[in-house]
Design an enzyme around this catalytic site. Sequence first.
Site, PDB file in Angstrom:
ATOM      1  N   CYS A  63       0.836  -1.211   0.000  1.00 10.73           N
ATOM      2  CA  CYS A  63       0.000   0.000   0.000  1.00 10.73           C
ATOM      3  C   CYS A  63       0.867   1.255   0.000  1.00 10.73           C
ATOM      4  O   CYS A  63       1.861   1.337   0.718  1.00 10.73           O
ATOM      5  CB  CYS A  63      -0.912  -0.013   1.236  1.00 10.73           C
ATOM      6  SG  CYS A  63      -1.967   1.434   1.336  1.00 10.73           S
ATOM      7  N   CYS A  67       0.797   4.996   6.832  1.00  9.50           N
ATOM      8  CA  CYS A  67       0.218   4.847   8.176  1.00  9.50           C
ATOM      9  C   CYS A  67       1.252   4.166   9.096  1.00  9.50           C
ATOM     10  O   CYS A  67       1.643   3.016   8.829  1.00  9.50           O
ATOM     11  CB  CYS A  67      -1.060   4.017   8.120  1.00  9.50           C
ATOM     12  SG  CYS A  67      -2.212   4.593   6.858  1.00  9.50           S
ATOM     13  N   CYS A  70       0.999   0.463  10.287  1.00 14.16           N
ATOM     14  CA  CYS A  70       0.520  -0.590   9.382  1.00 14.16           C
ATOM     15  C   CYS A  70       1.621  -1.412   8.716  1.00 14.16           C
ATOM     16  O   CYS A  70       2.473  -0.888   7.993  1.00 14.16           O
ATOM     17  CB  CYS A  70      -0.378   0.017   8.304  1.00 14.16           C
ATOM     18  SG  CYS A  70      -1.129  -1.297   7.297  1.00 14.16           S
ATOM     19  N   CYS A 107     -15.788  -9.142   6.739  1.00 15.66           N
ATOM     20  CA  CYS A 107     -15.163  -7.868   6.369  1.00 15.66           C
ATOM     21  C   CYS A 107     -14.002  -8.131   5.418  1.00 15.66           C
ATOM     22  O   CYS A 107     -13.060  -8.844   5.756  1.00 15.66           O
ATOM     23  CB  CYS A 107     -14.690  -7.155   7.631  1.00 15.66           C
ATOM     24  SG  CYS A 107     -13.877  -5.594   7.261  1.00 15.66           S
ATOM     25  N   CYS A 139     -19.085  -6.325   4.794  1.00 16.95           N
ATOM     26  CA  CYS A 139     -18.402  -5.058   5.073  1.00 16.95           C
ATOM     27  C   CYS A 139     -17.141  -5.023   4.222  1.00 16.95           C
ATOM     28  O   CYS A 139     -16.548  -6.058   3.951  1.00 16.95           O
ATOM     29  CB  CYS A 139     -18.046  -5.021   6.563  1.00 16.95           C
ATOM     30  SG  CYS A 139     -17.092  -3.570   7.058  1.00 16.95           S
ATOM     31  N   CYS A 199     -18.787   1.929   9.599  1.00 16.40           N
ATOM     32  CA  CYS A 199     -17.975   1.306  10.641  1.00 16.40           C
ATOM     33  C   CYS A 199     -16.706   2.142  10.715  1.00 16.40           C
ATOM     34  O   CYS A 199     -15.950   2.216   9.744  1.00 16.40           O
ATOM     35  CB  CYS A 199     -17.647  -0.140  10.243  1.00 16.40           C
ATOM     36  SG  CYS A 199     -16.479  -0.934  11.365  1.00 16.40           S
ATOM     37  N   ARG A 271     -16.778  -2.702  18.776  1.00 15.22           N
ATOM     38  CA  ARG A 271     -16.021  -3.920  18.425  1.00 15.22           C
ATOM     39  C   ARG A 271     -14.659  -3.953  19.115  1.00 15.22           C
ATOM     40  O   ARG A 271     -13.840  -3.049  18.909  1.00 15.22           O
ATOM     41  CB  ARG A 271     -15.819  -3.993  16.900  1.00 15.22           C
ATOM     42  CG  ARG A 271     -17.139  -4.106  16.173  1.00 15.22           C
ATOM     43  CD  ARG A 271     -17.015  -4.188  14.659  1.00 15.22           C
ATOM     44  NE  ARG A 271     -18.339  -3.934  14.101  1.00 15.22           N
ATOM     45  CZ  ARG A 271     -19.275  -4.862  13.934  1.00 15.22           C
ATOM     46  NH1 ARG A 271     -19.031  -6.120  14.225  1.00 15.22           N
ATOM     47  NH2 ARG A 271     -20.468  -4.527  13.456  1.00 15.22           N
TER      48      ARG A 271
HETATM   49  N1  SAM Z   1      -6.445   0.344   3.540  1.00  9.04           N
HETATM   50  C1  SAM Z   1      -7.678   0.482   4.177  1.00  9.04           C
HETATM   51  C2  SAM Z   1      -7.698   1.617   5.166  1.00  9.04           C
HETATM   52  O1  SAM Z   1      -6.661   2.033   5.663  1.00  9.04           O
HETATM   53  O2  SAM Z   1      -8.803   2.091   5.451  1.00  9.04           O
HETATM   54  C3  SAM Z   1      -8.160  -0.777   4.847  1.00  9.04           C
HETATM   55  C4  SAM Z   1      -7.249  -1.670   5.635  1.00  9.04           C
HETATM   56  S1  SAM Z   1      -6.546  -0.996   7.110  1.00  9.04           S
HETATM   57  C5  SAM Z   1      -5.347  -2.225   7.505  1.00  9.04           C
HETATM   58  C6  SAM Z   1      -7.837  -1.074   8.307  1.00  9.04           C
HETATM   59  C7  SAM Z   1      -7.544  -0.567   9.693  1.00  9.04           C
HETATM   60  O3  SAM Z   1      -6.766  -1.501  10.432  1.00  9.04           O
HETATM   61  C8  SAM Z   1      -6.765   0.716   9.843  1.00  9.04           C
HETATM   62  O4  SAM Z   1      -7.553   1.843   9.674  1.00  9.04           O
HETATM   63  C9  SAM Z   1      -6.276   0.646  11.273  1.00  9.04           C
HETATM   64  O5  SAM Z   1      -7.168   1.290  12.158  1.00  9.04           O
HETATM   65  C10 SAM Z   1      -6.235  -0.851  11.562  1.00  9.04           C
HETATM   66  N2  SAM Z   1      -4.852  -1.322  11.760  1.00  9.04           N
HETATM   67  C11 SAM Z   1      -3.913  -1.442  10.799  1.00  9.04           C
HETATM   68  N3  SAM Z   1      -2.747  -1.876  11.321  1.00  9.04           N
HETATM   69  C12 SAM Z   1      -2.960  -2.027  12.651  1.00  9.04           C
HETATM   70  C13 SAM Z   1      -2.135  -2.436  13.733  1.00  9.04           C
HETATM   71  N4  SAM Z   1      -0.852  -2.755  13.560  1.00  9.04           N
HETATM   72  N5  SAM Z   1      -2.667  -2.496  14.972  1.00  9.04           N
HETATM   73  C14 SAM Z   1      -3.977  -2.163  15.159  1.00  9.04           C
HETATM   74  N6  SAM Z   1      -4.796  -1.762  14.176  1.00  9.04           N
HETATM   75  C15 SAM Z   1      -4.305  -1.684  12.941  1.00  9.04           C
HETATM   76  C1  DTB Z   2     -10.485  -2.484  12.220  1.00 12.75           C
HETATM   77  O1  DTB Z   2     -10.718  -1.426  12.836  1.00 12.75           O
HETATM   78  N1  DTB Z   2      -9.649  -3.423  12.631  1.00 12.75           N
HETATM   79  C2  DTB Z   2      -9.536  -4.474  11.646  1.00 12.75           C
HETATM   80  C3  DTB Z   2     -10.628  -4.073  10.603  1.00 12.75           C
HETATM   81  N2  DTB Z   2     -11.049  -2.794  11.068  1.00 12.75           N
HETATM   82  C4  DTB Z   2     -10.297  -4.041   9.182  1.00 12.75           C
HETATM   83  C5  DTB Z   2      -8.154  -4.608  11.108  1.00 12.75           C
HETATM   84  C6  DTB Z   2      -7.115  -4.818  12.184  1.00 12.75           C
HETATM   85  C7  DTB Z   2      -5.794  -5.000  11.519  1.00 12.75           C
HETATM   86  C8  DTB Z   2      -4.698  -5.294  12.480  1.00 12.75           C
HETATM   87  C9  DTB Z   2      -3.373  -5.393  11.822  1.00 12.75           C
HETATM   88  C10 DTB Z   2      -3.223  -6.500  10.849  1.00 12.75           C
HETATM   89  O2  DTB Z   2      -3.628  -7.653  11.098  1.00 12.75           O
HETATM   90  O3  DTB Z   2      -2.596  -6.261   9.802  1.00 12.75           O
HETATM   91 FE1  SF4 Z   3      -2.617   1.273   3.503  1.00 15.95          FE
HETATM   92 FE2  SF4 Z   3      -2.317   0.109   5.868  1.00 15.95          FE
HETATM   93 FE3  SF4 Z   3      -2.795   2.715   5.746  1.00 15.95          FE
HETATM   94 FE4  SF4 Z   3      -4.757   0.945   5.078  1.00 15.95          FE
HETATM   95  S1  SF4 Z   3      -3.836   1.239   7.094  1.00 15.95           S
HETATM   96  S2  SF4 Z   3      -4.168   2.807   3.976  1.00 15.95           S
HETATM   97  S3  SF4 Z   3      -3.485  -0.672   4.177  1.00 15.95           S
HETATM   98  S4  SF4 Z   3      -0.948   1.669   4.968  1.00 15.95           S
END
Ligand code: SAM
Ligand code: DTB
Ligand code: SF4
Length: 335
Positions: A63, A67, A70, A107, A139, A199, A271
Site C-alpha cells: 500500500c 500509516c 501498518c 469484512c 463489510c 464502521c 467492536r
Molecule cells: N487500507 C484500508 C484503510 O486504511 O482504510 C483498509 C485496511 S486498514 C489495515 C484497516 C484498519 O486496520 C486501519 O484503519 C487501522 O485502524 C487498523 N490497523 C492497521 N494496522 C494495525 C495495527 N498494527 N494495529 C492495530 N490496528 C491496525
Molecule cells: C479495524 O478497525 N480493525 C480491523 C478491521 N477494522 C479491518 C483490522 C485490524 C488490523 C490489524 C493489523 C493487521 O492484522 O494487519
Molecule cells: Fe494502507 Fe495500511 Fe494505511 Fe490501510 S492502514 S491505507 S493498508 S498503509
Amino acid sequence: MIIFVQNFFMKVNPDYNTQDKLEALYQKPLLDLVYEAASLHRQFHNAREVQLSTLINIKSGGCSEDCGYCPQSVKYDTGVGVHKLMSVDSVIEQAKKAKANGSSRLCMGAAWREVRNNKDFDNVIEMVRAVNDLEMEVCCTLGMITEEQAFRLKEAGLHAYNHNLDSSEDFYKDIISTRTYQDRLNTIDNARKAGISVCSGGIIGMGERVEDRIGLLMSYRKMENPPESIPINALVAVEGTPLENEKPVSSWEIIRMIATTRICFPSSQVRLSAGRSQMSVEAQALCFLAGANSIFAGEKLLTTPNPDYNEDMEMFKILGLSPKEITQTLSVEKK
Ligand code: SAM
Ligand code: DTB
Ligand code: SF4
C-alpha cells in the site's frame, strides 16, 4: 413514551457532549465506569450476544500510504507479502467457512490507498454480491472511495464500509502524512450518502494521550449520524513499522476506552478489535461487560495473529456468551 423509544435507540448520549465531560468519564474510578457502561449496554443490547466477524485480506501489502502502525505499507520493511487481489471463488469459499463457524459478518480488507475504477473493483463488486447472497452482513475496507463508487458498492449489497479515523485530528498528523483527516471524513460521508452503514473507530497504544482518544470520540459525536459500528483496536506493534517499539497498551486502558465508547454511543456496535491476542480472558470479560459486542474471529486479523476459534468458543462458554445469530442482524434490512 419517550423512555420506550430511547430504550431501542440512542445515537449519542446527551450527558457527555463535551471533550471535558468525556475525559472526566474516561478517568472515573474504573469499576464505576464499567458499571455505568454495563448498565447502559443492557438497556440497548442483548448482553449475552457477541457478534463474530471474520476478516479476509483480499489484497495484501504494497500500500502506498505511510500509516505508521501498518505492516502493509510499502514504505516499511515488515516481511508482509504483496499479493494481488484474491479470486472471487476463494473469497466465497472462505466466507462459507466463516459462516459455518458462526460469523454473521464478513469484512473484506484491501491494502489500497483508494479504490480505482478498474477490473479489480469490478471483482470486489462481484465478491460483495456473492457474500451478500450467503446472507451475511458484508463489510469492506478498501481505502478512500468516491460517492459514485459507494453507490456501486451499495447496489451490490454492501452493508457497511469500514474507514477508521484512528485518533484525534491533532495526533493523526504524527501517524500518517500521505492523506488528511478531512480525506477520511469525506470517504465516510460518501458511504453515508449511498446509504451504507458506517464502521469507523480507532487505535489506542500509538503513543497518543487520553485527550486524543477522547478527541476521536468527539469527531464521531460531531457527525450528524455517528458510526453504527465502532472498532476499538489496540496497536499490534509490528517490527519494521515506525511504531515497532511502542509498549503494549494496558488492558485497563482498553477497558476504559470500550466503556467510554459504549456510554458515548449507546446504540452502536462496539467492536473489541485488534490486540486480543495480548489480552487475558478476564480482561476481555471486562470489555464485554463494559459494552463490547463484537469481535473478529479466526486466527488471523489481516496480517497479524488473533486468538483461534476454539479459544474464543472456550471463552464464550466460560462467560455464558453466544455468537449473534445471522438472521437477527439481517432481518431488519431484508424486510
Ligand atoms: N487500507 C484500508 C484503510 O486504511 O482504510 C483498509 C485496511 S486498514 C489495515 C484497516 C484498519 O486496520 C486501519 O484503519 C487501522 O485502524 C487498523 N490497523 C492497521 N494496522 C494495525 C495495527 N498494527 N494495529 C492495530 N490496528 C491496525
Ligand atoms: C479495524 O478497525 N480493525 C480491523 C478491521 N477494522 C479491518 C483490522 C485490524 C488490523 C490489524 C493489523 C493487521 O492484522 O494487519
Ligand atoms: Fe494502507 Fe495500511 Fe494505511 Fe490501510 S492502514 S491505507 S493498508 S498503509
